[in-house]
Design a protein around this motif. Structure first.
Motif, PDB file in Angstrom:
ATOM      1  N   THR B   5      73.250  48.315  28.195  1.00  9.65           N
ATOM      2  CA  THR B   5      72.576  47.576  27.143  1.00  9.65           C
ATOM      3  C   THR B   5      71.151  47.288  27.587  1.00  9.65           C
ATOM      4  O   THR B   5      70.930  46.781  28.679  1.00  9.65           O
ATOM      5  CB  THR B   5      73.304  46.238  26.870  1.00  9.65           C
ATOM      6  OG1 THR B   5      74.682  46.533  26.665  1.00  9.65           O
ATOM      7  CG2 THR B   5      72.724  45.542  25.656  1.00  9.65           C
ATOM      8  N   THR B   6      70.216  47.653  26.767  1.00 10.47           N
ATOM      9  CA  THR B   6      68.816  47.360  27.084  1.00 10.47           C
ATOM     10  C   THR B   6      68.524  45.897  26.751  1.00 10.47           C
ATOM     11  O   THR B   6      68.938  45.404  25.699  1.00 10.47           O
ATOM     12  CB  THR B   6      67.893  48.282  26.267  1.00 10.47           C
ATOM     13  OG1 THR B   6      68.255  49.630  26.526  1.00 10.47           O
ATOM     14  CG2 THR B   6      66.436  48.071  26.642  1.00 10.47           C
ATOM     15  N   HIS B   7      67.815  45.219  27.654  1.00  6.05           N
ATOM     16  CA  HIS B   7      67.431  43.824  27.426  1.00  6.05           C
ATOM     17  C   HIS B   7      66.519  43.743  26.199  1.00  6.05           C
ATOM     18  O   HIS B   7      65.663  44.614  26.002  1.00  6.05           O
ATOM     19  CB  HIS B   7      66.703  43.315  28.670  1.00  6.05           C
ATOM     20  CG  HIS B   7      66.572  41.833  28.726  1.00  6.05           C
ATOM     21  ND1 HIS B   7      65.665  41.130  27.968  1.00  6.05           N
ATOM     22  CD2 HIS B   7      67.250  40.903  29.455  1.00  6.05           C
ATOM     23  CE1 HIS B   7      65.777  39.845  28.238  1.00  6.05           C
ATOM     24  NE2 HIS B   7      66.732  39.663  29.136  1.00  6.05           N
ATOM     25  N   ASP B  10      62.895  44.225  26.916  1.00  6.86           N
ATOM     26  CA  ASP B  10      62.487  45.619  27.175  1.00  6.86           C
ATOM     27  C   ASP B  10      62.410  46.424  25.887  1.00  6.86           C
ATOM     28  O   ASP B  10      61.543  47.289  25.746  1.00  6.86           O
ATOM     29  CB  ASP B  10      63.443  46.254  28.187  1.00  6.86           C
ATOM     30  CG  ASP B  10      63.256  45.660  29.577  1.00  6.86           C
ATOM     31  OD1 ASP B  10      62.148  45.786  30.122  1.00  6.86           O
ATOM     32  OD2 ASP B  10      64.198  45.041  30.103  1.00  6.86           O
ATOM     33  N   THR B  11      63.301  46.120  24.956  1.00  2.00           N
ATOM     34  CA  THR B  11      63.230  46.794  23.648  1.00  2.00           C
ATOM     35  C   THR B  11      61.935  46.406  22.929  1.00  2.00           C
ATOM     36  O   THR B  11      61.258  47.252  22.337  1.00  2.00           O
ATOM     37  CB  THR B  11      64.442  46.400  22.779  1.00  2.00           C
ATOM     38  OG1 THR B  11      65.630  46.716  23.501  1.00  2.00           O
ATOM     39  CG2 THR B  11      64.436  47.135  21.441  1.00  2.00           C
ATOM     40  N   ALA B  12      61.593  45.128  23.023  1.00  7.86           N
ATOM     41  CA  ALA B  12      60.413  44.627  22.304  1.00  7.86           C
ATOM     42  C   ALA B  12      59.106  45.211  22.817  1.00  7.86           C
ATOM     43  O   ALA B  12      58.127  45.291  22.069  1.00  7.86           O
ATOM     44  CB  ALA B  12      60.370  43.097  22.378  1.00  7.86           C
ATOM     45  N   ILE B  13      59.088  45.592  24.112  1.00 10.77           N
ATOM     46  CA  ILE B  13      57.836  46.141  24.666  1.00 10.77           C
ATOM     47  C   ILE B  13      58.000  47.624  25.027  1.00 10.77           C
ATOM     48  O   ILE B  13      57.203  48.175  25.788  1.00 10.77           O
ATOM     49  CB  ILE B  13      57.323  45.334  25.884  1.00 10.77           C
ATOM     50  CG1 ILE B  13      58.336  45.367  27.039  1.00 10.77           C
ATOM     51  CG2 ILE B  13      56.992  43.897  25.487  1.00 10.77           C
ATOM     52  CD1 ILE B  13      57.743  44.863  28.358  1.00 10.77           C
ATOM     53  N   ARG B 174      63.473  30.667  32.156  1.00 10.25           N
ATOM     54  CA  ARG B 174      63.679  32.079  32.517  1.00 10.25           C
ATOM     55  C   ARG B 174      64.189  32.819  31.282  1.00 10.25           C
ATOM     56  O   ARG B 174      64.611  32.189  30.293  1.00 10.25           O
ATOM     57  CB  ARG B 174      64.636  32.245  33.686  1.00 10.25           C
ATOM     58  CG  ARG B 174      66.056  31.858  33.407  1.00 10.25           C
ATOM     59  CD  ARG B 174      66.938  32.240  34.589  1.00 10.25           C
ATOM     60  NE  ARG B 174      68.286  31.751  34.427  1.00 10.25           N
ATOM     61  CZ  ARG B 174      69.229  31.892  35.343  1.00 10.25           C
ATOM     62  NH1 ARG B 174      68.966  32.488  36.487  1.00 10.25           N
ATOM     63  NH2 ARG B 174      70.452  31.426  35.122  1.00 10.25           N
ATOM     64  N   GLN B 175      64.128  34.112  31.361  1.00 11.68           N
ATOM     65  CA  GLN B 175      64.573  34.913  30.213  1.00 11.68           C
ATOM     66  C   GLN B 175      66.072  34.770  30.010  1.00 11.68           C
ATOM     67  O   GLN B 175      66.834  34.586  30.962  1.00 11.68           O
ATOM     68  CB  GLN B 175      64.191  36.382  30.422  1.00 11.68           C
ATOM     69  CG  GLN B 175      62.688  36.601  30.307  1.00 11.68           C
ATOM     70  CD  GLN B 175      62.302  38.051  30.444  1.00 11.68           C
ATOM     71  OE1 GLN B 175      62.549  38.672  31.464  1.00 11.68           O
ATOM     72  NE2 GLN B 175      61.695  38.602  29.401  1.00 11.68           N
TER      73      GLN B 175
END
Lengths: 270, 270
Positions: B5-7, B10-13, B174-175
């Protein structure tokens, strides 16, 4: 016969408009730094160019100037462009270039102020007035410093090779000869501090501003009220980290108006 | 079968390189703000684009991002260009644009750190650890805030309509879900603060970042040491002046490393 003498600062930021946002200026020996001109005067020339542009609305709100390479003695081009005009603010990009390439890039926001709840939260440093502080009679290590009357309250240029635990400098300063404060002059004043690392290390060493950002907190009517009086300039560093340190500064009117806050990142070698 | 699963960050950028410094990204609903995406994620996409560029040297040292207009939902272009490469630093300009025009301009300095005398002069705010502070269970007024775990030590989003004499906020953040800190994530974190004017006025009102400047004080090896741990984020305003206020912030690692200092000028209506 009336003789009018142009102030050295006005000569240094005098620009000829070549149309389409292109301006041409000339470096002057009075504002020379170690290598190239004082960074404050280059920043001031950019503010002057945007202010002179026929499309400009409002007063400076934010300015970032990046120093890519020293400006060589001689003529330089300032190209400015309004990228977007909103209802109350306007975004600009600028580039200073010479025959050898781009020396300086910048972005700026100009804007119109409105009636709104307002407050200065930070307090002005309490120091004696400029008249009760000794004047720095040393001309300083570089020509441009001679264009400013400086009265240090703390953190003057180190002369005793003593390291200091603090990077804070507070001084009263105004242009020499005295000249009414405008946005170009205020912009130059945000870069009036010698590198903070000199204070910490007790000596001069290679250092230079890489990027300078200023936020302006007054409009031209409020700025005009300062006249030719001294302003209080206050600066400190947060971290010196392996070749780069930051500096945060405040420029206050003697009447207690916070005129600008300004930040920069500086290269140093030690 | 392994599912990766992509964070969401990371998808947003995530950017597709179209060659010659042109990158294409897509806004995501997870990082939506009131109008357009969270400013921090736009700044992070610019850092990501420069970091991905084959000509890039070193790590981010300084970044200024100007928000000209909201980014509309959909695809956006990030164009980055190295204007000058010096021996130890490199100057970049960047523009984010969509069909309707330029939404964002930026300048950045990347650089290589060297051995040099170093010191952190400012002290880290003393607050209890994140584990002993209550977690903000309210999702916050906007979607992007759900991507962060926030534990406020002081100056949380006002809920009682009470005005505050202080604009200071300090929080552990934190994220969510936890993700190793890198320069893109650190860049986004510099914009994690709600507008300081909310705190002073005890309520939400129209406000938005116009220009954001960050100075980075660590290289990627030092940043990697932070792992997925919380960082301490600390912010305050100097002056609220008729429609524009400034904010200065510090981002600290839990180990006491000052990772970044960051400044912004914010539009507000009151």
């Amino acid at each position: 016969m009336t003789t009018t003498t142009t102030h050295a600062f006005d000569t240094a930021i005098d620009l000829a408009h070549n149309g389409d946002g292109h301006y041409v200026g000339q470096t002057t020996p009075e504002f020379a730094n170690m290598v190239g001109p004082f960074g404050g005067v280059t920043a001031a020339a950019i503010v002057r160019a945007i202010s002179d542009h026929p499309d400009r609305i409002g007063d400076p709100v934010a300015l970032t100037v990046n120093y890519l390479a020293p400006v060589s003695d001689g003529s330089f081009d300032v190209a400015v462009r309004a990228v977007r005009t909103n209802r109350t603010n306007q975004h600009w990009v600028a580039e200073v270039s010479q025959d050898h390439g781009v020396t300086t890039t910048a972005t700026a926001v100009f804007g119109v102020r409105r009636d709104a709840w307002s407050d200065t939260e930070v307090t002005m440093p309490e120091v004696p007035g400029p008249e009760s502080l000794s004047h720095t009679t040393l001309p300083g290590p570089v020509p441009w410093m001679r264009n400013y009357d400086m009265h240090y309250a703390e953190g003057a240029v180190p002369t005793d090779s003593e390291e200091s635990p603090s990077s804070t400098t507070t001084l009263w300063v105004r242009q020499r000869p005295a000249r009414a404060l405008d946005f170009a002059a205020l912009t130059a004043l945000t870069d009036v501090f010698f590198p903070r690392v000199f204070l910490r290390r007790g000596r001069m060493l290679p250092a230079g501003t890489i990027s300078l950002t200023t936020y302006f907190h007054v409009d031209s009517a409020e700025l005009d009220r300062q006249g030719t009086d001294y302003v209080l300039a206050h600066a400190h560093a947060h971290r010196f980290a392996r070749g780069y340190f930051d500096q945060s500064a405040q420029i206050w009117g003697r009447d207690g108006a916070l005129l600008a806050t300004s930040h920069q990142i500086v290269y140093y070698k030690d």
